[in-house]
Design an enzyme around this catalytic site. Structure first.
Site, short mmCIF file in Angstrom:
data_model
loop_
_atom_site.label_atom_id
_atom_site.label_comp_id
_atom_site.label_asym_id
_atom_site.label_seq_id
_atom_site.Cartn_x
_atom_site.Cartn_y
_atom_site.Cartn_z
CG HIS A 1 -17.74 11.42 -7.37
ND1 HIS A 1 -17.61 12.52 -8.19
CD2 HIS A 1 -16.71 11.49 -6.49
CE1 HIS A 1 -16.55 13.22 -7.81
NE2 HIS A 1 -15.98 12.62 -6.78
CG ASP B 1 -3.02 8.39 -37.60
OD1 ASP B 1 -3.23 8.08 -36.41
OD2 ASP B 1 -3.93 8.84 -38.34
CD1 TRP C 1 -12.57 4.72 -4.92
CD2 TRP C 1 -11.58 3.74 -6.67
NE1 TRP C 1 -11.21 4.84 -4.76
CE2 TRP C 1 -10.57 4.25 -5.83
CE3 TRP C 1 -11.19 3.08 -7.84
CZ2 TRP C 1 -9.21 4.12 -6.11
CZ3 TRP C 1 -9.83 2.96 -8.12
CH2 TRP C 1 -8.87 3.47 -7.26
CB SER D 1 -11.02 0.86 -23.80
OG SER D 1 -10.62 2.18 -24.01
CB SER D 2 -6.92 1.04 -20.43
OG SER D 2 -7.94 1.82 -19.91
CG HIS E 1 0.23 3.07 -5.24
ND1 HIS E 1 -0.23 4.02 -4.37
CD2 HIS E 1 1.33 3.58 -5.81
CE1 HIS E 1 0.57 5.06 -4.41
NE2 HIS E 1 1.53 4.82 -5.27
CD GLU F 1 -6.20 3.66 -12.71
OE1 GLU F 1 -5.71 2.79 -13.45
OE2 GLU F 1 -6.90 4.60 -13.13
CE1 TYR G 1 3.24 8.51 -8.19
CE2 TYR G 1 2.35 6.58 -7.10
CZ TYR G 1 2.99 7.80 -7.04
OH TYR G 1 3.36 8.31 -5.84
CB SER H 1 7.59 18.39 -17.97
OG SER H 1 7.52 17.81 -16.70
CG HIS I 1 0.60 3.12 0.55
ND1 HIS I 1 1.58 3.71 -0.19
CD2 HIS I 1 -0.51 3.23 -0.20
CE1 HIS I 1 1.09 4.14 -1.33
NE2 HIS I 1 -0.18 3.87 -1.35
CG HIS I 2 -3.91 2.28 -0.91
ND1 HIS I 2 -4.45 3.53 -1.08
CD2 HIS I 2 -2.88 2.20 -1.78
CE1 HIS I 2 -3.79 4.17 -2.02
NE2 HIS I 2 -2.82 3.39 -2.47
CB THR J 1 7.34 12.66 -5.83
OG1 THR J 1 7.04 11.28 -6.01
CG2 THR J 1 6.13 13.48 -6.21
CE LYS K 1 8.93 13.18 -12.87
NZ LYS K 1 8.51 13.44 -14.18
NE ARG L 1 -12.62 7.38 1.65
CZ ARG L 1 -11.92 6.68 0.75
NH1 ARG L 1 -10.87 5.97 1.13
NH2 ARG L 1 -12.24 6.72 -0.52
#
Ligand code: HEM
Ligand SMILES: [Cu+2]
Ligand SMILES: [Cu+2]
Lengths: 384, 531
Positions: B77, B106, B142, B169-170, B253, B255, B257, B268, B302-303, B328, B331, B450
């Protein structure tokens, strides 16, 4: 007729939904909302810190969303608002950078002092080494020489596919709870044998990972006698949701009594290994050991799970050479979930479970393995 | 006729007829469309798995699936939602919009663009195919932590190759976006006239180039540990399982963002349009985005507060994480200041954008709570974290994507969507998503870990509420598909400048735009750029 907007229709929908949910069986009525305050000095500080940050966030939320709400109400075209043209304000921009920094610093100060306290594991009265396995805990009381294996209670295991509401403390009960004396600083040394797990009892205010090849430290000092329950908190494979922790906090005297009782049991175990066992005795004990230690992977019916855990029924190992079978069970197989059971199970238990595997599930080898064979194999391994 | 003439002729006429158009296309609009459809399909595949998870968690006990399959569901998932739905959706937006927003004909590297997309269906076939392998799909979450992930069978190899393909690809997509933005802008499109969506994507593209190779390295080490006898992460062989977590989150991390900066860009664009007022603090928005991107590289641990870091490490990562709240916050304040004293209307895209601001901020609050290390020792690996990242990912990233689709759909298709149905979609989703995720805060605080398929009975009530919200949210998304198909097929003609208050070059071309736009660089006035 006035058409109901989606918004209005939704709110009556929510009312109906709430009614439905509130009417659910009261057997589970427990709408717990918040962190427990806990029973250690640290857990209380942590709780206070949690509430402090929570209220700061709520306050900021009220201000920020409040301004936004006023704007949505007043500055809408439908009430005739004219758009202003400003797009910059040095003052505002400095203010909303500096004020958050000040708020963050006020949060960081108590957070730092708490963290320093939590990481201070010196001057412990008692050290307990915790080793995590897929899926059970081993506790070794270093000073008192007691070893306890603790795994999900059979009552919970039986209820998984039946009615969990019928058993007490479903999934939060173990076969052998551990005991900590109250008012004593207990230092926990955490490690794991296979994959990463984490030891967590919410009332004690902290969790820590148990990592193979590492020893982590954590301490606790329980103030109130009682039974505190927790769970493994790091995904550790299939039965991650089924490895609870139960800690009973008791007076020093009760703790001493428990230690004495555990030691008696350990001595009895050792005595059992000395005499020769009947096959039926071994099979009966073997089944018990199999159910608690092996069946989570190899399954109760011995058929395993295709592609993950091999079948014991007709297994080449369990019907082949006895020494190979023994070696596999005692030493495990590196790089797979089949771990070494040599240190975890006693001689009698190993003898019993191997006998069981070699004679159950249609594996009619007829072999009977005596505990003495196991201790011989152990001596061989250590080169003694 | 030589092929070069053929290719040349193609520049001036419409697309090739038939399905081959989609296979060989190098047109940024076609490729954008492909990405967006792909993302939508993956959103439903990932959503199907989520429904399975929520069905199992509806009641205590196991009813729907066994624990091993449950772990496969949560892992797949998340991988599908992150790499298959959110990231491709944003790349789809970038393809459609970046050239039109900067006045380029293009993307700079059209053939590379075709490749970037067409790798993805193969990557996801590999990944989803693992469900049919013996032993099933990856089941270690994941975050694919060893040693657990190495207990998987052949799926480890499939997953590693799929991740490599997604990474290639990315990275190709990111290179293309950077080159397009830096080299292909119309002469008068200065950097500080670029729409914020372009800015956020420029910064995201740099994050991608920095982060994806780190993931590729980490999974390659998993592959060799599993199949070639190395011991990078195996303690028994002298390796270090915690090292993997450091490397993973050094990717992970940034990622997150990557998953949210383009969402900031979309919002925006939308809020100034419907407030009929220029974006407040344009430059500070750009600087805030850049500082978030920078700080995102120094907060990764922090993870992993519970892995047993030294005190000084824990303090460092706590402080840097708290720091990220500052840009943040800037914003959020800027968006609200944009609304302030505007003349707002609340068409569907604006509703989604406002919900984004509120709900993303709630996710930010829980993020701030999680940053406080001593309390994170309680929150970590509980449903509180699940609630947090769904507030930032679903009501953050996904809500912004949906807002953007409603906002630009009339431009892309030339038809207005059905406003009444759009509002229904919004209200149904917003209410149900909160019923789905808000109670998960309570569950986590009350002690539910979890990634568990079954739970103690005291967690039943909130899980039921959450599951009901989940099913309602899932069903509401079918309405989205209906609205999309309806709009593509027909509907009221959309004007070129679809929204009264919209500014930017994409609104100066026809709706739908011709197959090739801006073959000659357009003029860019200050008024068109900033409103
Ligand atoms: C249809 C809406 C969704 C529902 C009902 C849903 C539900 C869930 C549930 C129940 C879990 C398992 C939590 C656990 O046991 O640890 C989960 C995990 C997760 N979801 Fe979602 N989700 C949804 C949408 C999304 C989206 C859109 C994203 C990403 C953009 C996402 C990202 C994740 C991630 C990263 C995890 C963690 C997986 C892991 O533990 O490895 N979800 N989700
Ligand atoms: Cu676990
Ligand atoms: Cu992070």
């Amino acid at each position: 007729m006035h058409r109901r907007t989606p918004g209005q229709a939704m709110s009556s929908g929510i009312a109906a939904l709430t009614a439905l949910v509130l009417a659910s069986p009261s057997a589970f009525a427990a709408w717990d909302l918040n962190l427990p305050v806990g029973v250690t000095p640290i857990s209380r500080i942590v709780y206070d810190l949690h509430m402090l940050i929570l209220w700061i966030c709520v306050a900021i939320g009220i201000v920020v969303f409040g301004v936004m709400f006023i704007s949505i109400m007043r500055h809408r075209k439908a009430v005739g608002a004219q758009a202003a043209r400003f797009h910059h304000s040095t003052f505002a921009e400095i203010a909303w950078t500096v004020i958050p920094i000040v708020i963050l610093v006020t949060m960081a100060v108590p957070a730092t002092t708490t963290l320093i306290k939590m990481e201070d594991t010196t001057d412990a009265d008692l050290t307990v080494k915790v080793t995590a396995y897929q899926w059970m805990w081993k506790y070794e009381y270093i000073e008192d020489g007691v070893t306890v294996y603790s795994t999900l209670a059979p009552s919970s295991r039986q209820a998984i596919y039946e009615d969990p509401t019928k058993v007490e403390n479903y999934l939060l009960e173990v076969d052998n709870p551990i005991v900590f004396p109250v008012d004593r600083k207990v230092r926990l040394l955490l490690t794991a044998d296979d994959v990463i797990h984490a030891w967590w009892v919410p009332e004690l205010g902290q969790k820590k990972d148990a990592i193979p090849g590492f020893i982590n430290e954590m301490w606790t000092l329980i103030k109130e006698p009682g039974v505190y329950r927790g769970q493994c908190a790091e995904l550790c494979g299939k039965d991650h949701g089924f490895m609870p922790i139960v800690v009973r906090a008791a007076s020093e005297d009760e703790y001493r009594a428990w230690v004495a009782e555990r030691k008696m049991a350990q001595a009895e175990q050792a005595a059992l290994a000395m005499h020769s066992w009947e096959k039926t005795e071994l099979m009966a004990l073997g089944e018990k050991v199999y159910v608690t230690a092996c069946a989570t992977c190899h399954q109760l019916d011995g058929d395993g799970i295709a592609g993950a855990f091999p079948s014991i029924r007709g297994s080449e190992v369990a019907t082949g050479g006895l020494q190979d079978h023994l070696k596999l069970v005692m030493d495990g197989r590196a790089g797979t979930a089949m771990r070494a059971f040599g240190a975890q199970l006693s001689d009698v238990e190993l003898a019993a479970v191997v006998t069981y595997q070699r004679n159950a599930f249609g594996n009619a080898t007829g072999d009977v393995v005596q505990p003495a064979v196991i201790s011989a194999a152990r001596n061989l391994n250590t080169g003694g | 006729m030589s092929t070069s003439y053929g290719a040349h002729a193609d520049d001036h006429h419409g697309p090739e007829p038939g399905l081959l158009r989609w296979l060989f296309t190098t047109n940024h609009k076609d490729i954008g469309t492909l990405y967006l459809w792909f993302a939508l399909i993956m959103f439903f595949v990932g959503g199907f798995l989520a429904m399975g998870i929520r069905a199992e968690l509806f009641m205590p006990g196991l009813q729907v699936m066994d624990p091993h399959l449950f772990n496969q569901f949560t892992t797949m998932h998340a991988l599908i939602m992150i790499f298959g739905a959110v990231m491709p959706a944003f790349v789809g937006f970038a393809n459609w919009l970046v050239p039109m927003m900067v006045g380029a004909p293009d993307m700079a590297l059209p053939r590379l663009n075709n490749w970037s997309f067409w790798i993805l269906p193969f990557a996801f076939t590999l990944l989803i195919g693992t469900f049919f392998l013996p032993g099933g799909a990856p089941a270690a979450g994941w975050t694919i932590y060893p040693p657990l992930v190495l207990q998987g069978g052949a799926n480890v190899a499939f997953m590693v190759f799929a991740i490599h393909m997604m990474g290639i690809s990315s990275i190709m997509g990111a290179i293309n976006i950077i080159v397009t933005i830096l080299n292909m802008r119309a002469p008068e499109m200065t950097l500080l006239r670029m729409p914020l969506f372009v800015w956020t994507w420029l910064i995201t593209a740099f994050l991608l180039i920095a982060a994806m190779p780190v993931l590729a390295g980490a999974v390659t080490m998993l592959l060799t540990d599993k199949f070639f006898g190395t011991s990078f992460f195996n303690a028994a062989g002298g390796g270090d399982p915690v090292m993997f977590q450091h490397v993973f989150w050094f990717f992970g991390h940034p990622e997150v963002y990557i998953l949210i900066l383009p969402a900031f860009g979309i919002v925006s664009q939308i809020i100034p349009t419907f407030a009929r007022k220029p974006l407040f603090g344009y430059e500070s928005m750009v600087y805030a985005t850049a500082s978030i991107a920078f700080i995102s590289f120094i907060v990764w641990a922090h993870h992993m507060f519970t892995v047993g870091m030294p005190l000084s490490g824990e303090l460092f990562f706590m402080y840097t994480t708290m720091l990220i709240a500052v840009p943040t916050g800037v914003k959020v304040f800027n968006w609200i200041a944009t609304m302030w004293r505007g003349a707002m209307t609340f068409e569907t895209p604006m509703l989604w954008a406002i919900a984004f601001v509120v709900l993303f901020t709630i996710g930010g609050f829980s993020g701030l709570m999680l940053a406080i290390t001593p309390v994170d020792f309680q929150y970590h690996d509980t449903y509180f974290v699940v609630a947090h990242f769904h507030y930032v990912l679903v009501t953050g990233a996904i809500f912004a994507i949906i807002a953007g689709v409603y906002y630009w759909l009339p431009k892309w298709t030339g038809h207005m969507y059905n406003e009444r149905l759009g509002k229904w979609h919004f209200w149904l989703s917003t209410v149900s998503v909160n019923v789905l995720f808000f109670p998960q805060h309570f569950l986590g605080l009350a002690g539910m870990p979890r990634r568990i398929p079954d739970y103690a009975v005291q967690f039943t009530d909130w899980n039921m509420v959450s599951s009901i919200g989940g099913f309602a949210f899932g069903l509401s998304q079918l309405l989205f598909v209906y609205i999309l198909v309806q709009t593509i097929r027909g509907g009221e003609r959309a004007a070129d400048r679809v929204w009264e208050g919209a500014h930017g070059l994409e609104w100066t071309v026809a709706s739908p735009p011709p197959y090739h736009t801006f073959e000659k660089p357009p003029r860019v006035t200050e008024a068109e750029a900033h409103g």
